[in-house]
Design an enzyme around this catalytic site. Structure first.
Site, PDB file in Angstrom:
ATOM      1  N   SER A  67       0.843  -0.966   0.111  1.00 51.94           N
ATOM      2  CA  SER A  67      -0.014   0.011   0.004  1.00 51.94           C
ATOM      3  C   SER A  67       0.699   1.095  -0.028  1.00 51.94           C
ATOM      4  CB  SER A  67      -0.795  -0.061   1.181  1.00 51.94           C
ATOM      5  OG  SER A  67      -1.341   1.086   1.538  1.00 51.94           O
ATOM      6  N   GLU A  69       0.306   3.427   1.638  1.00 54.46           N
ATOM      7  CA  GLU A  69       0.429   4.106   3.053  1.00 54.46           C
ATOM      8  C   GLU A  69       1.576   3.816   3.765  1.00 54.46           C
ATOM      9  OE1 GLU A  69      -1.763   5.679   5.230  1.00 54.46           O
ATOM     10  OE2 GLU A  69      -3.016   6.068   3.462  1.00 54.46           O
ATOM     11  N   TYR A  91      -1.684   0.552  10.472  1.00 58.64           N
ATOM     12  CA  TYR A  91      -1.898  -0.336   9.241  1.00 58.64           C
ATOM     13  C   TYR A  91      -0.708  -0.129   8.282  1.00 58.64           C
ATOM     14  CZ  TYR A  91      -3.869  -0.667   4.409  1.00 58.64           C
ATOM     15  OH  TYR A  91      -3.858  -1.119   3.345  1.00 58.64           O
TER      16      TYR A  91
END
Ligand code: GDP
Length: 276
Positions: A67, A69, A91
């Site tokens: 991801s 992120e 996360y």
């Protein structure tokens, strides 16, 4: 994702040629409230699947959904495959672990294992807790007289938003190559949450400033301010191109929520009911 035995049983029973791991506690906002569960499912879950594949059939090809992120507090813009990671949420940290484990199994066991570093990808099927879908669902409810306001957090955050359908094609392409490689999958354009809000409200003829309320509850303990991906490697090596523009994506999501909410009215599941 927590049960080694059933993962192994699944791989043995199905006998797949390819495994795509999209399983995760995938909502960044919830990951501060559930950091251990998020680490277990989103992080260690990757190792469990890799172990299951290794023990059943090492020739099964593996795709890991990494991801954007992981870039978090970005070290360079745009972000590419070589950009250092600096995750900003439980996360993001869990995804970074899964990303490195996938590379480690590739290097340790000569497995065809690779990660797509996917930037935000959206569609009418996006979960209602994510900002794009929360906005399009909220706009439809306001337009159809079922709500008066939409409560949001940081409107200044910028994301590289693409269409999920285009991104799934890239995942598949990644597993059809001669050798496994990690790829950034992104559009190469970034837009703020505010821009998304403006397009969504104007699509139905409303002024966003009359309806959006800023609520500190939706601010995050640590924010990812800006994501912008550089998909050059995916373009060159996979021949991949995103097909849907930002404007088209926003409008597709709004139009779909307008149809859904007008059909189901007050019966349409809402964010209030799923309490996010
Ligand atoms: P993420 O990039 O995986 O965290 O995807 P999200 O759609 O959950 O959030 C994208 C950005 O929108 C983040 O920077 C959030 O801080 C921002 N944002 C602003 N208001 C909201 C809100 O009400 N809900 C969510 N989910 N995000 C919001």
């Amino acid at each position: 994702m927590l049960d080694q035995t059933s993962l192994e049983h699944l791989v043995r029973t199905v006998g797949p040629h390819e495994v795509y791991n999209l399983g995760a506690q995938s909502f960044v906002g919830s990951s501060w409230g559930q950091p251990i569960l998020t680490g277990d499912v989103t992080g260690l879950g990757v190792t469990r699947i890799l172990e299951a594949i290794r023990s059943v059939d090492k020739s099964i090809r593996f795709y890991q959904a990494s991801s954007s992120e992981m870039f978090g507090k970005v070290h360079e813009t745009p972000q590419r495959e070589s950009t250092p990671l600096h995750p900003r949420s439980p996360y993001g940290v869990a995804k970074a672990y899964g990303h490195y484990m996938t590379a480690n199994y590739r290097e340790s066991y000569d497995m065809y294992a690779c990660s797509g570093i996917l930037f935000n990808h959206e569609s009418p099927r996006r979960g209602l807790e994510f900002v794009t879908r929360k906005i399009t669902d909220g706009v439809a409810r306001i337009k159809l007289g079922l709500a008066h306001e939409l409560r949001l957090g940081n409107l200044d955050a910028k994301r590289d938003w693409g269409f999920a359908g285009d991104y799934v094609e890239a995942m598949w392409m990644m597993l059809q190559q001669d050798a496994p490689e990690d790829y950034v999958v992104a559009t190469g354009e970034t837009h703020s949450v505010r821009e998304f809000v403006e397009i969504a409200f104007s699509r139905v003829g409303l002024n966003w400033e009359d309806h959006v309320v800023i609520d500190p509850k939706f601010y995050r303990p640590a924010e990812v301010d800006l994501l912008l991906g550089d998909p050059t490697r995916a373009r060159k090596e996979l021949g991949w191109e995103p097909k849907m523009s930002f404007q088209e994506l926003t409008e597709t999501m709004i139009d779909s929520d307008m149809r859904r909410v007008s059909l189901l009215g007050g019966q349409a599941p809402s964010l209030v009911r799923i309490s996010a």
